[in-house]
Design a protein around this motif. Structure first.
Motif, PDB file in Angstrom:
ATOM      1  N   SER A 198       0.838  -1.313   0.085  1.00 36.07           N
ATOM      2  CA  SER A 198      -0.002   0.060  -0.004  1.00 36.07           C
ATOM      3  C   SER A 198       0.922   1.320   0.122  1.00 36.07           C
ATOM      4  O   SER A 198       0.524   2.197  -0.770  1.00 36.07           O
ATOM      5  CB  SER A 198      -1.008  -0.023   1.323  1.00 36.07           C
ATOM      6  OG  SER A 198      -1.756  -0.968   1.106  1.00 36.07           O
ATOM      7  N   ILE A 199       1.990   1.303   0.758  1.00 40.31           N
ATOM      8  CA  ILE A 199       2.906   2.167   0.623  1.00 40.31           C
ATOM      9  C   ILE A 199       3.487   2.765  -0.514  1.00 40.31           C
ATOM     10  O   ILE A 199       3.547   3.624  -1.208  1.00 40.31           O
ATOM     11  CB  ILE A 199       3.978   2.293   1.958  1.00 40.31           C
ATOM     12  CG1 ILE A 199       3.360   2.364   3.310  1.00 40.31           C
ATOM     13  CG2 ILE A 199       4.852   3.087   1.782  1.00 40.31           C
ATOM     14  CD1 ILE A 199       4.160   2.102   4.573  1.00 40.31           C
ATOM     15  N   PHE A 205       1.147   3.996  -3.039  1.00 39.38           N
ATOM     16  CA  PHE A 205       0.719   5.429  -2.670  1.00 39.38           C
ATOM     17  C   PHE A 205       1.624   6.324  -3.230  1.00 39.38           C
ATOM     18  O   PHE A 205       1.404   7.421  -3.905  1.00 39.38           O
ATOM     19  CB  PHE A 205       0.487   5.621  -1.221  1.00 39.38           C
ATOM     20  CG  PHE A 205       0.210   6.966  -0.714  1.00 39.38           C
ATOM     21  CD1 PHE A 205      -1.026   7.479  -1.030  1.00 39.38           C
ATOM     22  CD2 PHE A 205       1.114   7.801  -0.213  1.00 39.38           C
ATOM     23  CE1 PHE A 205      -1.370   8.702  -0.635  1.00 39.38           C
ATOM     24  CE2 PHE A 205       1.006   9.072   0.309  1.00 39.38           C
ATOM     25  CZ  PHE A 205      -0.456   9.665  -0.074  1.00 39.38           C
ATOM     26  N   ILE A 235       1.545   6.821  -6.748  1.00 32.38           N
ATOM     27  CA  ILE A 235       0.554   7.705  -7.369  1.00 32.38           C
ATOM     28  C   ILE A 235       0.804   9.108  -7.100  1.00 32.38           C
ATOM     29  O   ILE A 235       0.717   9.978  -8.001  1.00 32.38           O
ATOM     30  CB  ILE A 235      -0.811   7.234  -6.616  1.00 32.38           C
ATOM     31  CG1 ILE A 235      -1.203   5.820  -7.336  1.00 32.38           C
ATOM     32  CG2 ILE A 235      -1.960   8.441  -6.904  1.00 32.38           C
ATOM     33  CD1 ILE A 235      -2.580   5.318  -6.319  1.00 32.38           C
ATOM     34  N   VAL A 236       1.378   9.400  -6.147  1.00 32.88           N
ATOM     35  CA  VAL A 236       1.630  10.895  -5.626  1.00 32.88           C
ATOM     36  C   VAL A 236       2.896  11.331  -6.515  1.00 32.88           C
ATOM     37  O   VAL A 236       2.755  12.420  -6.960  1.00 32.88           O
ATOM     38  CB  VAL A 236       2.282  10.863  -4.169  1.00 32.88           C
ATOM     39  CG1 VAL A 236       2.752  12.301  -3.792  1.00 32.88           C
ATOM     40  CG2 VAL A 236       1.029  10.504  -3.321  1.00 32.88           C
TER      41      VAL A 236
END
Length: 112
Positions: free
Chosen positions: A85-86, A89, A92-93
């Motif tokens: 998940s990290i 994320f 995506i950022v």
């Protein structure tokens, strides 16, 4: 008295042949030579006195206790899901850290 183990001596072999030729039973021979019936029978087969198949040795293996620890696999799955998940994320950022985005940009530059 404990049974003898190991190879037969020349005297034991000669005594075994003599007793068999005189008509002693395998049981009586094994009592006199202090050997097992299986051992007497196998040696008579080796000496060619009787027909049959030599029975293999039976090895006794000491059992070792195996303990299996009851691990909680839910924690392992949670750990990997958190790391994934990290990473998603972060990609995506900042798309520059996304390997798919980098690859497509590289291919796009080559084709132009």
């Amino acid at each position: 008295m404990k049974r003898r183990v190991g190879r037969y001596t020349k005297d034991e072999t000669a005594e075994l042949r003599r007793m068999f030729e005189e008509g002693y039973s395998v049981y009586k021979i094994c009592r006199n030579l202090n050997r097992s019936q299986k051992s007497i029978r196998n040696n008579l087969i080796r000496l060619g006195e009787i027909e049959g198949e030599i029975t293999p040795r039976r090895y006794v293996v000491e059992s070792k206790d195996v303990t299996i620890e009851d691990e909680n696999h839910i924690f392992e799955h949670f750990k990997y899901l958190s790391i994934l998940s990290i990473v998603v994320f972060v990609m995506i950022v900042n798309p520059l850290l996304n390997p798919i985005e980098i690859f497509t940009n590289y291919i796009y530059l080559i084709l132009l």
